[in-house]
Each structure stands twice: as structure tokens, then as C-alpha cells.
Enzyme design. Structure first.
Site, PDB file in Angstrom:
ATOM      1  N   HIS A 117      -4.022   0.856   5.365  1.00 30.17           N
ATOM      2  CA  HIS A 117      -4.831   0.101   4.349  1.00 30.17           C
ATOM      3  C   HIS A 117      -3.409  -0.677   3.875  1.00 30.17           C
ATOM      4  O   HIS A 117      -2.611  -1.110   4.906  1.00 30.17           O
ATOM      5  CB  HIS A 117      -4.282   1.064   3.630  1.00 30.17           C
ATOM      6  CG  HIS A 117      -5.950   2.371   3.660  1.00 30.17           C
ATOM      7  ND1 HIS A 117      -5.590   4.049   3.695  1.00 30.17           N
ATOM      8  CD2 HIS A 117      -7.051   2.108   3.634  1.00 30.17           C
ATOM      9  CE1 HIS A 117      -7.071   4.376   4.022  1.00 30.17           C
ATOM     10  NE2 HIS A 117      -7.451   3.374   4.010  1.00 30.17           N
ATOM     11  N   THR A 118      -3.160  -1.039   2.225  1.00 27.93           N
ATOM     12  CA  THR A 118      -2.824  -2.089   2.361  1.00 27.93           C
ATOM     13  C   THR A 118      -1.312  -1.749   2.982  1.00 27.93           C
ATOM     14  O   THR A 118      -0.447  -0.828   2.770  1.00 27.93           O
ATOM     15  CB  THR A 118      -2.999  -2.143  -0.114  1.00 27.93           C
ATOM     16  OG1 THR A 118      -4.140  -2.109  -0.035  1.00 27.93           O
ATOM     17  CG2 THR A 118      -2.180  -3.159  -0.087  1.00 27.93           C
ATOM     18  N   GLN A 119      -0.266  -2.523   3.481  1.00 28.21           N
ATOM     19  CA  GLN A 119       1.093  -2.185   3.793  1.00 28.21           C
ATOM     20  C   GLN A 119       2.077  -3.193   3.227  1.00 28.21           C
ATOM     21  O   GLN A 119       3.306  -3.137   3.198  1.00 28.21           O
ATOM     22  CB  GLN A 119       1.169  -3.186   5.605  1.00 28.21           C
ATOM     23  CG  GLN A 119      -0.038  -2.545   6.739  1.00 28.21           C
ATOM     24  CD  GLN A 119       0.396  -1.092   6.598  1.00 28.21           C
ATOM     25  OE1 GLN A 119       1.834  -0.885   6.788  1.00 28.21           O
ATOM     26  NE2 GLN A 119      -0.406   0.374   6.967  1.00 28.21           N
ATOM     27  N   SER A 120       1.750  -4.423   2.271  1.00 32.47           N
ATOM     28  CA  SER A 120       2.358  -5.431   1.205  1.00 32.47           C
ATOM     29  C   SER A 120       1.129  -5.457  -0.037  1.00 32.47           C
ATOM     30  O   SER A 120       0.310  -5.952   0.386  1.00 32.47           O
ATOM     31  CB  SER A 120       2.997  -5.886   2.198  1.00 32.47           C
ATOM     32  OG  SER A 120       1.903  -7.158   2.673  1.00 32.47           O
TER      33      SER A 120
END
Lengths: 288, 254, 261
Positions: C32-35
Site C-alpha cells: 500500500h502507500t509507502q509515502s
């Protein structure tokens, strides 16, 4: 109804030899016993009104509101089985919310009427369900201006390359009525419930198609028509419930809301006066 | 009772547009012992007659506290009420958890009503056989709602459901104007008197067969039973002679 | 082509060989979103005796690029709550949609005389944030909820991408937590001092913080939004500009950029 008792009316979704679906017709009977509900499409908004019969002295006054809000800009009033009316409203709200999730814009009244028509129709197709025991009137104001998308970043071109046509007209007041069969039409003035016949003939006198009636006049007419329609069941007390929706510049700022108390009471006062006037006239005639 | 072709299930309308199965379910409510509810500006009170199967058995539960701000009283099938009350408890806790808010009474009432409605429009289900009075206090003040198996709900000032409840309703209608400004004690007395009206001649309200539930502004909903209600029973009926007697000649619901 | 509809419009197996469906497979675990991608910087807020003042600038950055300059990061929920968003802008838009649908549901009952207040909303948002982080799919935001609680008293609390909640008389997210908080705390060191602060003082204080942030935070901008929430409602201004800036001090900065000496 000569075919009653021949067995074709015992299950939903069954045609009789002459092509009728009796269970749907019986559902309509449930509607015909409900309090009168009307909707008027005026030039600058929509009014919904309901004759709420008082079934017990113990009921709390002014509570038990029955005209429901769908999304922000639409109202639903129904006549018939109360719980079915709530089922209808709850589905309408889901449809409106789903539309928003998908298109990031409020659902147009026509689209809601269409979807609810389809939903109600499905309940005539199977023997495992029964049709809705309500006829519902949907009134709404579709925004005429472009609404900001949530958390909008920048606004893009106002016309032209943004995909918008210059000078195009959209939005405005809309009114639809959905029957237990799933059938629906758009209306200038719609009426259902016990007093629909007299309500309809009063609505027809207004020449709504001309588009001259203002929202405030509409509120007063709606109150009067409910009072006229109530003449048929005069022995019972009733409460008048009224809601309206106008444009963004109008009194409700594009929202579906209850008609303010002062205005409603003024409309009721005028309605009672108009009725008394009618009585006087008939008295005069009788004297003649 | 007559049998007709249209009363086999809740998905068939009669030619008059009635749904007999639902109407029969309403009859189940009238089989249950009577419960009444009254509200004032500050309080909501429930009172109920409990039945026992035999002399030595325990008494049936009639009032169920749901959350700290409200409770229900039931008439009809107790097991149906248990299902509904479990659902209400769950929903009430969810509201407190997600919003840190006591669930509004109108909200919880429509939620069970919507469940009840589903049971009247689909084959293979039966309508609930229980009527409920939902009473308590939320952000908008004290409330009393009536719930019927059909899914009809109404907000009331006072209400009575169950066997011979017409007598209770008559009492409530006659004293309607006094409830709004009544004190906590007065409201409880009204509820008990209404309850008494519904009792058959040979029966009395006792600490064993009566339950009282009280909720109020800044006061948690609490169920009172046994010795806790002895004082109320005593003070309510000590001047029984002077209390208005409306039992005679009133109609009894069948 | 054969009679099977699923094969229509696809390369023929007998000519091109069977389709190598391994291209469709992703290897490794789900990610999923890492940053965050497009981000907003600080939100600052302070309580005063009759309410709360909250502010955030109108910038959304794409990395170090000042990408969007008219972004409204303060969102009015109803007449007594404003939510300020720091962090990922698309996640902010998702949350805004969520709040919108919540508001629509709340207004179904015509008499909205007991609307959700700031405390209700903060509880709700913190549950949303915590649920998402527990799914290993966080909403990359740090939010401040400003408004009035059930007793009509000033309310200010935060929730972040980890689901952590915190309440204080002064709050700031992002760079503001380092640069603005000390300034805010000079005037409002604790809950008791809130009573001594007027609306005008609070507004001035917040504006001062916005200026300091613009001086020192490279991802900030001098156009900003500011809202005051009191019993009278929400006063939201979305097109404010920092006044009385002075960059004279920049002359004195050494050891950075192109300098002669």
C-alpha cells in the site's frame, strides 16, 4: 374485479388470463387508503405536502415527520404503508450516496426517479416478495450551477475545453411520482392517497404547465389543496406537514427543508379561510 | 376465526390491500402482559406487569435496559424482543465507540423498524411477534417511541401496549395534560395507575409482578424491581378511594 | 477467431501461441502507500476563551515543487466544526468525501438541533485513521479538529496517520509542530491560560505563526486560510495573504546558496 377468487390473485408475479397482475393492483389499494400526499412543481422550486392523520391522542405533536430528505436537495413523500415508505426512502438514500461516490456529484432527480422506478418494479417480478404498498412523490432541485468537487484543486476552464457548453441550461425544479408497479411519470402537480381525486382537480385548476406559480404561492396552494382533500375524511384530525426546496438563491439555498413554521401557519390560516369561503358560497346557492 | 386465502404469508396482499400475516402478528402483541410508558419534560418512565408461569416459577422479564440512556419494555414474544434488544445493544455501543455519542432514540427506533419491515416483504420470514416501548433520554431530551411488528413506529407522549392495554391508554388520554410538567415521582405514579387500570378485578400490583424503568436528564436509565418499588406502590395506591376510577364500562380490547 | 466470446479481439493462440499470463501476476507481497505524493504542510490552531482559531496555507506540493496554489486545506463540517488537513492531498479529498456523506446522513432528520460536535467528529476520524493504519493502509494525514464540544466549550484535538490522538490548548502539525508550537505556547502555556486569550489575540498569534512558518518552511506559501469557530458559527476566510513580511534577515544568512564571501 371479477377475477378475484379465481386463484390468479394469490401470488405476486403471476398474470391472470386477461393479463393483469393482481397483487400489484391490491398494493395500489393499500395506497388508496393512506393520507393524501401532493407535490407541486413551481417555477422556482418544489413543494411537498402531506395530510398526516392523527390516529391517537397520545401521539407527540409535531414529531413523527414523514416527508424524508434524500441527499441534500431532494424530498420524498409517500402514501400507503408507512414502513414500506421508509424502505423506499432508505433505498433512495443509498442510491443517492452511491451516485455521489461514483460521479462526485449529487444525483439528478430524474435519475433518482428512474432508479427507484426500477427498484420498485423488481418487487413485482418474484413470488418471493410483495410489491411496495406505497406511491411515492419525489421532488428536488437539481443545481443549475457547477458545484465544486470535494477538495477541488484548481477550477479549470469555465467553458469550452473543460467539456462544458457555453450558455447551456441545466438544473431546476423536478417532480416525479412512482407507483407500486414501478411506473413513474414526471409531473407539474402530483397527488396520491385517499383524497387524490379532489387534490388532482384542484391541481389542474392551477395551470402549472404555464410555469407562473412561485414557490411561496405554491406553499399556500399546497396547504389549501390538502385541506380540500381532507374534506372527504373530515371526522379525523390531521396535521399538515410541508417541505420545500428552492434554488441556491432561493429561501432554502438548494436544500430540501421543512417549510418554516410561520409560513406554514400562515398558509394554513389562508387554507381554512378559503374553505370557509367555499362553504359560504354553497350556502348562498342553497338559499337561492 | 375465518380462514381466507390471503393470510398464508406476509408477501400476499388481500384485495383490500391488507397483509393479514402482519395483522396477526399484531395480535401476538395483545397476548403479552401490559406495559406502559410516559414522558415528561425531564423524565421517561416505563412500567410493566410481569407474568409467572406458576406460583413457584420466576417472573418474565418485561423491561430491558439497553444503554445507560434508555431501555425498552416489551409485550408479545419475549424471544423476538431478545433478538431485537441484542441488536439495539450492539448498535448503541457502536455509536458510543465510533462517535462518542449516545445513540439518538429516533435513530435506534428506525433501525429496528427497518429490520421489521424487511420481514413483511420477503417470503420465508415472519414478522416479529413483539411490540416495544422505547424510552429514555438523548441529546434532544426525553422520548418515548412505540414499535409495532408491522415496522410502524411512532413517537408518543404516553403509550400502553399488551393485554387489556386499552384501559391504560384511556387513563393516559384522560391525564394527558399533566405529564409534561410532572415530577419524577408523579410520572411514576401515573405510569403505575395506568398499569393498574389494565389489571383484571382480582389482580393487584405487587412488588413481585411489577417492574419500573426510569430514565431522565442527567440520570441513567435504571430498572427497579422488588423491594425498590415497594415505596412507590404504597404511595400511589394509599389513597385509592379518591383516585379516579374509570374501570367500569370501559371497553376491553379483544 | 472461434465462437467463444472471451477470445474475441485477442491474439489467436494457434498463430501467436498461448498468452503468457505471468505478465499479469505481480510478485511479492501486497503493498500500500509507502509515502505521500502531493502534500500540504503545517496546520496550526489555538484555543481562546470563546472558541478556536485554526489556519493552514493554500499550497499543495509535489515533492519540492509548489504544484497547486489554491488548495483549501481547512474544511468546514457544520456550523461548529472545522477540520484542518496536513499531509497527502488525495487522502484529504477522500476524508472530505467521507465527511460529506456523514453530513448528508446527519441531515436526514429534519430537525438537526443536535448536530455532531467537534468531539464526536474527532472520535470518528481517529477511528477511521486507526482502522486504516491497522490495515497497513494508512491515510497519510495529520489532522486537527477544531470547534466546540457537547458543552459548547472550545475543543481542539489531533489525529494522525498512525491513529494517535492528542488534545491540547495549542496544536500544530508537520513543521509547525517544531516551529509554531513554541510560539503558541508562549501565550498559551496551559489549559488555564486559554481563558485569558481573546479572539483578536488568538488570531494575531496564529498569523504570526503562519509568517514564521513561511520564513522557515520551504514547502509553505504566503497565501493561507484561517477559520475562527465560536458559538456564533464558523468564520472561514480562504484567501488571506501574509502581511508585513520582511526579508532583510536573509541578507545575513551565510553558508547557503551563491555567496561571494
Amino acid at each position: 374485479m371479477t377475477s378475484i377468487g379465481t386463484g390468479y390473485d394469490l401470488s405476486n408475479s403471476v398474470f391472470s388470463p386477461d393479463g393483469r397482475n393482481f397483487q400489484v393492483e391490491y398494493a395500489v389499494k393499500a395506497v388508496e387508503n393512506g393520507g393524501t400526499a401532493i407535490g407541486i412543481r413551481c417555477k422556482d422550486g418544489v413543494v411537498l405536502a402531506l395530510e398526516k392523520l392523527i390516529t391517537s391522542k397520545l401521539l407527540k405533536h409535531g414529531a413523527n415527520k414523514r416527508i424524508a430528505t434524500v441527499d441534500r436537495n431532494m424530498g420524498v413523500v409517500s402514501s400507503g404503508l408507512l414502513p414500506d415508505g421508509r424502505h423506499f426512502v432508505s433505498r433512495a438514500r443509498d442510491e443517492a450516496a452511491e451516485w455521489r461516490r461514483f460521479y462526485k456529484a449529487p444525483i439528478p432527480t430524474s435519475a433518482l426517479a428512474n432508479r427507484m422506478g426500477s427498484y420498485v418494479q423488481v418487487y413485482t417480478l418474484y413470488s418471493s416478495v410483495r410489491p411496495f404498498g406505497v406511491t411515492s412523490i419525489v421532488g428536488g432541485w437539481d443545481p443549475e450551477s457547477e458545484l465544486p468537487v470535494d477538495g477541488q484543486v484548481g477550477s479549470g476552464p469555465s467553458v469550452g475545453a473543460g467539456g462544458k457548453t457555453e450558455g447551456a441550461q441545466h438544473g431546476g425544479p423536478f417532480l416525479y411520482m412512482i407507483e407500486p408497479s414501478g411506473l413513474y411519470w414526471g409531473y407539474y402537480g402530483a397527488a396520491t392517497g385517499k383524497g387524490r381525486q379532489s387534490a388532482k382537480s384542484e391541481l389542474e385548476k392551477l395551470d402549472l404547465a404555464a410555469g407562473n406559480l412561485t414557490l411561496e404561492e405554491g406553499v399556500k396552494e399546497a396547504a389549501r389543496i390538502i385541506y380540500v382533500a381532507h374534506e372527504d375524511s373530515k371526522d379525523k384530525d390531521f396535521e399538515l406537514e410541508m417541505t420545500w426546496v428552492s434554488s441556491l438563491d432561493g429561501p432554502t439555498k438548494g436544500r430540501h427543508e421543512e417549510v418554516p413554521k410561520e409560513l406554514r401557519e400562515e398558509a394554513e390560516r389562508l387554507a381554512k379561510k378559503a374553505l370557509e369561503g367555499d362553504d359560504d358560497e354553497t350556502d348562498d346557492k342553497m338559499e337561492e | 376465526m375465518f380462514r381466507n386465502n390471503y393470510d398464508n404469508d406476509s408477501v400476499t396482499f388481500s384485495p383490500q390491500g391488507r397483509i393479514f400475516q402482519v395483522e396477526y402478528a399484531q395480535e401476538a402483541v395483545k397476548q403479552g402482559s401490559v406495559v406502559v410508558g410516559v414522558v415528561s419534560k425531564t423524565h421517561a418512565v416505563l412500567a410493566a406487569i410481569k407474568r409467572n408461569a406458576e406460583e413457584l416459577s420466576s417472573y418474565q422479564k418485561k423491561i430491558i435496559p439497553i444503554d445507560s440512556h434508555y431501555g425498552i419494555a416489551l409485550a408479545g414474544l419475549a424471544s423476538d424482543a431478545r433478538v431485537l434488544s441484542n441488536f439495539m445493544k450492539q448498535q448503541s455501543l457502536a455509536s458510543r465507540l465510533t462517535y462518542d455519542r449516545a445513540i439518538p432514540l429516533s435513530e435506534i427506533t428506525t433501525r429496528i423498524a427497518d429490520r421489521a419491515q424487511t420481514n413483511t416483504q420477503q417470503y420465508g420470514r415472519r414478522p416479529y411477534g413483539v411490540g416495544l416501548l422505547i424510552a429514555g433520554v438523548d441529546a434532544k431530551g426525553p422520548h418515548l417511541f412505540e414499535f409495532q411488528p408491522s415496522g410502524v413506529t411512532q413517537e408518543m407522549v404516553a403509550c400502553g401496549i399488551g393485554a387489556r392495554s386499552q384501559m391504560a391508554r384511556t387513563y393516559l388520554e384522560r391525564n394527558l395534560d399533566e405529564f409534561d410538567d410532572a415530577s419524577r415521582e408523579e410520572l411514576i405514579k401515573h405510569a403505575l395507575r395506568a398499569l393498574k387500570e389494565s389489571l383484571s378485578q382480582d389482580k393487584e400490583l405487587t412488588i413481585d409482578n411489577t417492574s419500573i424503568g426510569v430514565g431522565g436528564v442527567n440520570e441513567n436509565f435504571k430498572l427497579y424491581e422488588g423491594q425498590e418499588i415497594a415505596g412507590w406502590l404504597e404511595t400511589t395506591f394509599e389513597s385509592r378511594e379518591s383516585a379516579p376510577e374509570g374501570g367500569e364500562g370501559m371497553e376491553v380490547d379483544s | 477467431m472461434n465462437h467463444l466470446p472471451q477470445a474475441w479481439g485477442r491474439p489467436r493462440d494457434d498463430v501467436y501461441g498461448a498468452y503468457d499470463s505471468s505478465h499479469l501476476q505481480t510478485s511479492g507481497p501486497n503493498q500500500h502507500t509507502q509515502s505521500p505524493v502531493v502534500t500540504g504542510t503545517s496546520v496550526v490552531a489555538v484555543k481562546f476563551k470563546d472558541g478556536v482559531v485554526i489556519a493552514a496555507d493554500n499550497l499543495a506540493s509535489y515533492g519540492s515543487l509548489a504544484r497547486f496554489t489554491d488548495v483549501k486545506r481547512l474544511r468546514r463540517f457544520n456550523s461548529q466544526v472545522v477540520v484542518g488537513f496536513g499531509g497527502d492531498v488525495s487522502d484529504m479529498q477522500y476524508l472530505d468525501r467521507l465527511l460529506n456523506s456523514l453530513d448528508i446522513r446527519e441531515n436526514y432528520s429534519s430537525a438537526s438541533d443536535s448536530p455532531l460536535h467537534a468531539k464526536n467528529l474527532h472520535t470518528y476520524l481517529s477511528k477511521v485513521m486507526y482502522k486504516r493504519r491497522s490495515d497497513f493502509n494508512p491515510l497519510w494525514n495529520h489532522l486537527l479538529v477544531a470547534g466546540l464540544d457537547g458543552e459548547q466549550k472550545p475543543f481542539l484535538a489531533s489525529a494522525d496517520l498512525l491513529g494517535t490522538t492528542f488534545a491540547s490548548s495549542t496544536l500544530a502539525t508537520g513543521f509547525g509542530a517544531h516551529l509554531a508550537q513554541p510560539i503558541l505556547r508562549r501565550t498559551v502555556p496551559d489549559e488555564d491560560s486559554v481563558q485569558k486569550v481573546t479572539k483578536e489575540q488568538a488570531v494575531e498569534l496564529v498569523k504570526e505563526c503562519m509568517k514564521v512558518l513561511f520564513y522557515r518552511d520551504a514547502r509553505s506559501m504566503d497565501k493561507y486560510s484561517i477559520a475562527v469557530v465560536t458559538k456564533e458559527g464558523v468564520d472561514l476566510k480562504e484567501d488571506e495573504k501574509l502581511e508585513k513580511q520582511s526579508w532583510a534577515f536573509a541578507e545575513g544568512i551565510r553558508g547557503y546558496g551563491t555567496q561571494i564571501n
